[in-house]
Design a protein around this motif. Structure first.
Motif, PDB file in Angstrom:
ATOM      1  N   HIS A   1       0.827  -1.209   0.000  1.00 10.67           N
ATOM      2  CA  HIS A   1       0.000   0.000   0.000  1.00 10.67           C
ATOM      3  C   HIS A   1       0.862   1.261   0.000  1.00 10.67           C
ATOM      4  CE1 HIS A   1      -3.723  -2.189   0.451  1.00 10.67           C
ATOM      5  NE2 HIS A   1      -3.287  -2.802   1.530  1.00 10.67           N
TER       6      HIS A   1
ATOM      7  N   TYR B   1     -11.310  -1.914  -8.597  1.00  9.08           N
ATOM      8  CA  TYR B   1     -11.911  -1.425  -7.356  1.00  9.08           C
ATOM      9  C   TYR B   1     -12.434   0.003  -7.505  1.00  9.08           C
ATOM     10  CZ  TYR B   1     -10.385  -5.649  -5.038  1.00  9.08           C
ATOM     11  OH  TYR B   1     -10.232  -6.974  -4.670  1.00  9.08           O
TER      12      TYR B   1
ATOM     13  N   GLU C   1      -9.036  11.762   4.246  1.00 10.78           N
ATOM     14  CA  GLU C   1      -7.651  11.288   4.320  1.00 10.78           C
ATOM     15  C   GLU C   1      -6.759  12.262   5.066  1.00 10.78           C
ATOM     16  OE1 GLU C   1      -6.278  10.443   0.439  1.00 10.78           O
ATOM     17  OE2 GLU C   1      -7.623   8.745   0.152  1.00 10.78           O
TER      18      GLU C   1
ATOM     19  N   GLU D   1     -15.544   0.585   3.040  1.00 15.05           N
ATOM     20  CA  GLU D   1     -14.602   1.312   3.902  1.00 15.05           C
ATOM     21  C   GLU D   1     -14.365   0.572   5.213  1.00 15.05           C
ATOM     22  OE1 GLU D   1     -12.532   4.086   3.598  1.00 15.05           O
ATOM     23  OE2 GLU D   1     -13.009   3.469   1.568  1.00 15.05           O
TER      24      GLU D   1
ATOM     25  N   SER E   1     -14.113  -2.552   5.417  1.00 20.61           N
ATOM     26  CA  SER E   1     -13.110  -3.569   5.088  1.00 20.61           C
ATOM     27  C   SER E   1     -11.716  -2.958   5.059  1.00 20.61           C
ATOM     28  CB  SER E   1     -13.427  -4.223   3.733  1.00 20.61           C
ATOM     29  OG  SER E   1     -13.029  -3.419   2.642  1.00 20.61           O
ATOM     30  N   VAL E   2     -11.620  -1.704   4.659  1.00 12.70           N
ATOM     31  CA  VAL E   2     -10.320  -1.011   4.678  1.00 12.70           C
ATOM     32  C   VAL E   2      -9.846  -0.848   6.119  1.00 12.70           C
ATOM     33  CG1 VAL E   2      -9.132   1.158   4.135  1.00 12.70           C
ATOM     34  CG2 VAL E   2     -10.768   0.193   2.504  1.00 12.70           C
ATOM     35  N   GLU E   3     -10.784  -0.521   7.011  1.00 13.27           N
ATOM     36  CA  GLU E   3     -10.457  -0.299   8.417  1.00 13.27           C
ATOM     37  C   GLU E   3     -10.381  -1.601   9.212  1.00 13.27           C
ATOM     38  OE1 GLU E   3      -9.773   2.633   9.755  1.00 13.27           O
ATOM     39  OE2 GLU E   3     -10.238   3.811   7.970  1.00 13.27           O
TER      40      GLU E   3
ATOM     41  N   SER F   1      -2.213  -1.818  10.796  1.00 15.88           N
ATOM     42  CA  SER F   1      -2.992  -2.573   9.802  1.00 15.88           C
ATOM     43  C   SER F   1      -2.210  -2.921   8.546  1.00 15.88           C
ATOM     44  CB  SER F   1      -4.302  -1.851   9.397  1.00 15.88           C
ATOM     45  OG  SER F   1      -4.069  -0.871   8.403  1.00 15.88           O
ATOM     46  N   THR F   2      -0.919  -2.558   8.482  1.00 17.80           N
ATOM     47  CA  THR F   2      -0.154  -2.783   7.256  1.00 17.80           C
ATOM     48  C   THR F   2       1.067  -3.674   7.497  1.00 17.80           C
ATOM     49  OG1 THR F   2       1.334  -0.885   7.551  1.00 17.80           O
ATOM     50  CG2 THR F   2      -0.796  -0.472   6.460  1.00 17.80           C
TER      51      THR F   2
END
Length: 487
Positions: free
Chosen positions: A74, A98, A129, A175, A177-179, A460-461
């Motif tokens: 990412h 996406y 953001e 979103e 799912s992103v978090e 998360s990364t």
């Protein structure tokens, strides 16, 4: 600490200090390889699974491989993963599935591109953001995004209110799912500012090699030996679930495995997931962890995001379909909720997979994902096929194979990745409390913590997890450098 213990502790050097790392995921591998590079000799990793990698899990599937866990690199700028591989021709930008996906309602109506594009634009522009107004924002990310979405919608009176509501619900799931949140109303709005986005391409795929490539590079593997552990050969013990870490002793930390095996160490770096910490901290650590760390474990959350991989004999979607998202009509949703397939509400979309033309990849979040994990593979497949019949205006062939992930059901993970909650704001806690090492009276790091949940800005990364492993390795390196200087 007794005088004898003090002398023994002071006599330790990089050559003799025993370091045990709990967990051979990204953070554990990063810590171990860095320690060895810095001259430490006695480094051992204990891994509960029968494989290394943690939440990186690349497996053979269909035409090459799929990633059951971490899938993309990412961003580029200040991303240590990207920096490590940028000159090796391993990454490339993922197709825009996406962004260009079709929007399909549960009555098989496909939204016109003009309407779908407006809705996507409004939704994507609602994501805060880098917006400074979040600095003093007290609500959740869900509150913020919803308010902004409806404010922007007033500019598009031609879009049906019902369709706008349906799309917003789907976007919330996307979103979430992103978090990795069950819903956006538990995600801290203000905390969203603390998450740093690496500039550049955000969906860099690993072509047909998978994310495990990064781990192999860290270990300095032999290219012609797929399972080679490189510099970690002989230093990783698999199937070693930990029952207790006793850090109360005067001189050493005692680690007891579930099989009764006991190991001792001068330093322990714990990289288990936040989900495992939540579930096991009261039994795992003797004595109990300090209150500040317990607040962080309670306030932060490891959510559940699961994937489906459906393999077909040939590409299953028409060529002009770059994936699709599911918009539920209210009456259809009410009907679904009264059936055993209620969990399908949180399956928000399906998309092609890079270098896997015969695959469809789907996503599911939250409580419904955790329920899905308890079902049989046959029940999951039947549900997904029912969903396709409900939404798609064309027939999809029967898949050759169906694969789903179960990150929460696995006792060695209990979830997918971490986010900052509104509860963490209320408790005045965060990754900084999770990161803090536990020292003895002489300032020696005895019990350290690493893993994506302990990164203040890149939680998360994978790049966040790697940085935390290097951080804890450097903590020990600094400690022994200062000891040498004192001598």
């Amino acid at each position: 600490m007794s005088t004898f213990a003090s002398i023994r502790s002071l006599s330790k050097t990089k050559q003799t200090a025993r370091i045990v790392i709990i967990g051979a995921g990204t953070a554990g591998i990063a810590a171990a390889t860095r320690l060895l590079e810095q001259g430490f000799k006695n480094v051992l990793l204990l891994e509960a699974e029968d494989r290394i990698g943690g939440r990186i899990n690349t497996i053979p599937f269909a035409d090459n491989v799929v990633d059951l866990g971490a899938q993309w690199c990412h961003g580029e700028e200040n991303n240590v993963v990207y920096e490590r591989v940028k000159n090796l021709d391993l990454l490339e930008a993922t197709e825009d599935h996406y962004e260009t996906f079709r929007c399909v309602r549960s009555n098989k109506e496909v939204l016109a591109d003009s309407i779908a594009d407006n809705l996507k634009s409004i939704a994507f522009n609602s994501i805060p953001e880098r917006q400074t107004e979040l600095g003093d924002y007290k609500g959740s990310l869900g509150d913020y995004l919803t308010q902004k979405y409806w404010k922007e919608m007033t500019k598009y009176p031609e879009v049906s209110q019902k369709i706008a509501e349906e799309f917003l619900e789907n976007f919330h799931k996307f979103e979430s799912s992103v978090e990795a949140a069950d819903h956006l109303y538990e995600v801290s709005g203000r905390g969203h500012l603390e998450y740093w986005l690496c500039e550049g391409e955000l969906l860099l795929n690993w072509r047909d090699k998978g994310y495990k490539t990064f781990l192999r590079l860290m270990m300095n593997f032999k290219k012609d030996e797929p399972e080679d552990l490189g510099m970690l050969s002989g230093r990783v013990l698999l199937n070693k679930r930990i029952a207790e870490i006793n850090w109360t002793g005067a001189d050493e930390v005692v680690i007891r495995c579930w099989n009764g095996e006991v190991l001792t160490a001068d330093h322990v770096i714990c990289t288990v997931s936040l989900g495992v910490l939540k579930e096991q901290h009261n039994k795992l650590f003797v004595p109990a962890l300090p209150e500040a760390k317990l607040r962080a474990i309670k306030g932060l959350k490891l959510g559940t995001v699961d994937k489906f991989f459906l393999e077909y004999a040939a590409p299953p979607l028409p060529k002009d379909w770059p994936g699709f998202c599911c918009l539920w009509l209210e009456e259809d949703l009410q009907e679904l909720r009264s059936t055993e397939r209620f969990w399908l509400e949180s399956v928000f979309g399906f998309y092609p997979v890079s270098y896997q033309p015969r695959l469809l990849q789907g996503w599911i979040i939250g409580e419904h994902a955790r329920h899905m994990e308890t079902l049989t593979e046959e029940e999951v497949l039947e549900g997904l096929l029912w969903l396709f019949r409900k939404f798609l205006p064309f027939d999809v062939p029967h898949p050759v194979r169906c694969l789903r992930t179960q990150w929460h059901a696995n006792p060695n993970f209990r979830g997918s990745y971490t986010f900052r909650t509104t509860m963490a704001d209320e408790l005045r806690t965060g990754a900084w409390d999770l990161e803090a090492p536990l020292l003895d009276v002489g300032g020696r790091p005895r019990l350290q913590f690493a893993g994506e949940a302990s990164h203040k800005h890149y939680y998360s990364t994978v790049h966040g997890a790697a940085e935390t492993g290097w951080r804890e390795a450097e903590r020990l390196n600094t400690y022994y450098r200062s000891k040498t200087a004192q001598l």
